[in-house]
Write a protein that holds these residues in place. Structure first.
Motif, short mmCIF file in Angstrom:
data_model
loop_
_atom_site.label_atom_id
_atom_site.label_comp_id
_atom_site.label_asym_id
_atom_site.label_seq_id
_atom_site.Cartn_x
_atom_site.Cartn_y
_atom_site.Cartn_z
N LYS A 1 -76.25 -37.04 19.60
CA LYS A 1 -75.46 -36.95 20.84
C LYS A 1 -75.43 -38.31 21.54
CE LYS A 1 -75.44 -34.54 25.27
NZ LYS A 1 -76.19 -33.66 26.15
N TRP A 2 -76.60 -38.97 21.64
CA TRP A 2 -76.70 -40.24 22.34
C TRP A 2 -75.89 -41.34 21.62
CZ3 TRP A 2 -82.75 -40.09 23.04
CH2 TRP A 2 -83.07 -39.06 23.94
N ILE A 3 -75.91 -41.33 20.30
CA ILE A 3 -75.17 -42.33 19.53
C ILE A 3 -73.67 -42.16 19.80
CG2 ILE A 3 -74.51 -43.02 17.18
CD1 ILE A 3 -77.55 -42.30 16.48
N THR A 4 -73.21 -40.92 19.77
CA THR A 4 -71.80 -40.63 20.05
C THR A 4 -71.43 -41.09 21.46
OG1 THR A 4 -71.86 -38.74 18.55
CG2 THR A 4 -70.07 -38.79 20.14
N LEU A 5 -72.26 -40.73 22.44
CA LEU A 5 -72.01 -41.11 23.84
C LEU A 5 -72.01 -42.62 24.04
CD1 LEU A 5 -74.01 -38.94 26.43
CD2 LEU A 5 -71.60 -39.56 26.50
N LEU B 1 -83.95 -46.62 26.58
CA LEU B 1 -82.65 -45.96 26.56
C LEU B 1 -82.44 -45.38 27.95
CD1 LEU B 1 -82.86 -43.93 23.22
CD2 LEU B 1 -81.51 -45.99 23.62
N LEU B 2 -81.25 -45.52 28.47
CA LEU B 2 -80.90 -44.89 29.74
C LEU B 2 -79.73 -43.97 29.44
CD1 LEU B 2 -81.66 -44.78 32.76
CD2 LEU B 2 -79.78 -46.39 33.15
N ILE B 3 -79.97 -42.67 29.62
CA ILE B 3 -78.97 -41.67 29.26
C ILE B 3 -78.43 -40.99 30.50
CG2 ILE B 3 -78.56 -39.51 28.00
CD1 ILE B 3 -81.41 -41.44 26.75
N GLY B 4 -77.12 -41.06 30.63
CA GLY B 4 -76.43 -40.38 31.71
C GLY B 4 -75.50 -39.34 31.13
N VAL C 1 -74.71 -44.07 27.54
CA VAL C 1 -76.05 -44.37 27.04
C VAL C 1 -76.16 -45.88 26.95
CG1 VAL C 1 -77.62 -44.19 25.07
CG2 VAL C 1 -76.25 -42.23 25.70
N LEU C 2 -77.20 -46.42 27.57
CA LEU C 2 -77.46 -47.86 27.50
C LEU C 2 -78.67 -48.06 26.60
CD1 LEU C 2 -77.01 -48.74 31.28
CD2 LEU C 2 -75.32 -48.90 29.44
N ILE C 3 -78.54 -49.01 25.67
CA ILE C 3 -79.58 -49.27 24.67
C ILE C 3 -80.19 -50.63 24.94
CG2 ILE C 3 -80.07 -49.37 22.19
CD1 ILE C 3 -77.11 -48.25 21.87
N GLY C 4 -81.52 -50.65 25.12
CA GLY C 4 -82.17 -51.92 25.43
C GLY C 4 -81.88 -52.27 26.88
N TRP D 1 -76.40 -53.58 32.49
CA TRP D 1 -76.79 -52.43 33.29
C TRP D 1 -76.09 -52.47 34.66
CZ3 TRP D 1 -81.99 -49.57 32.73
CH2 TRP D 1 -82.25 -49.34 31.38
N ILE D 2 -75.98 -53.65 35.24
CA ILE D 2 -75.30 -53.79 36.54
C ILE D 2 -73.84 -53.33 36.40
CG2 ILE D 2 -74.38 -55.48 38.20
CD1 ILE D 2 -77.04 -57.05 37.76
#
Length: 119
Positions: free
Chosen positions: A45-49, A97-100, A104-107, A113-114
């Motif tokens: 799911k995260w990879i797709t997002l 990982l930051l998942i919303g 999804v932000l990786i690293g 991120w901003i």
């Protein structure tokens, strides 16, 4: 909106990211990537997002990655086989990982991120 922050507490990059989230008032729940490793379904799911290829989710600088000779496997195996490998050990997954709900932000790259978080 509350985010899921998947991290390894002893990782200096994860600590920087956590501090950044707190300083910017981001509502998040922290999850230890080793004690509560991502499941195959979550990773899929995260990879797709994320819109990123699965290889971006591998912690290529990790000892385990090198010990398991994953560089070759990542190049040759299909996504399902790679998901099986990734889901075996949280240390194989790039962090934090930051998942919303819709991203999804990786690293942790502060500039990215901003932009992604509109902070």
């Amino acid at each position: 909106m509350k985010y899921l922050f998947v991290n390894y507490p002893k990782c200096s990059t994860c600590a920087k990211a956590k501090k950044w989230l707190e300083e910017n008032g981001v509502d998040f729940e922290s999850r230890h990537i080793v004690e509560n490793k991502p499941t195959k379904e979550e990773l899929k799911k995260w990879i797709t997002l994320s819109g990123q290829p699965i290889k971006k989710f591998f912690n290529t600088s990790g000892i385990l990655y090198r010990e398991m000779n994953l560089k070759e496997k990542v190049a040759q195996n299909n996504e399902d086989e790679l998901l099986d490998i990734l889901s075996t050990n949280g240390m194989l997954v790039k962090r934090p990982l930051l998942i919303g709900k819709d991203k999804v932000l990786i690293g942790f790259k502060e500039k990215e991120w901003i932009e992604a978080m509109h902070v």
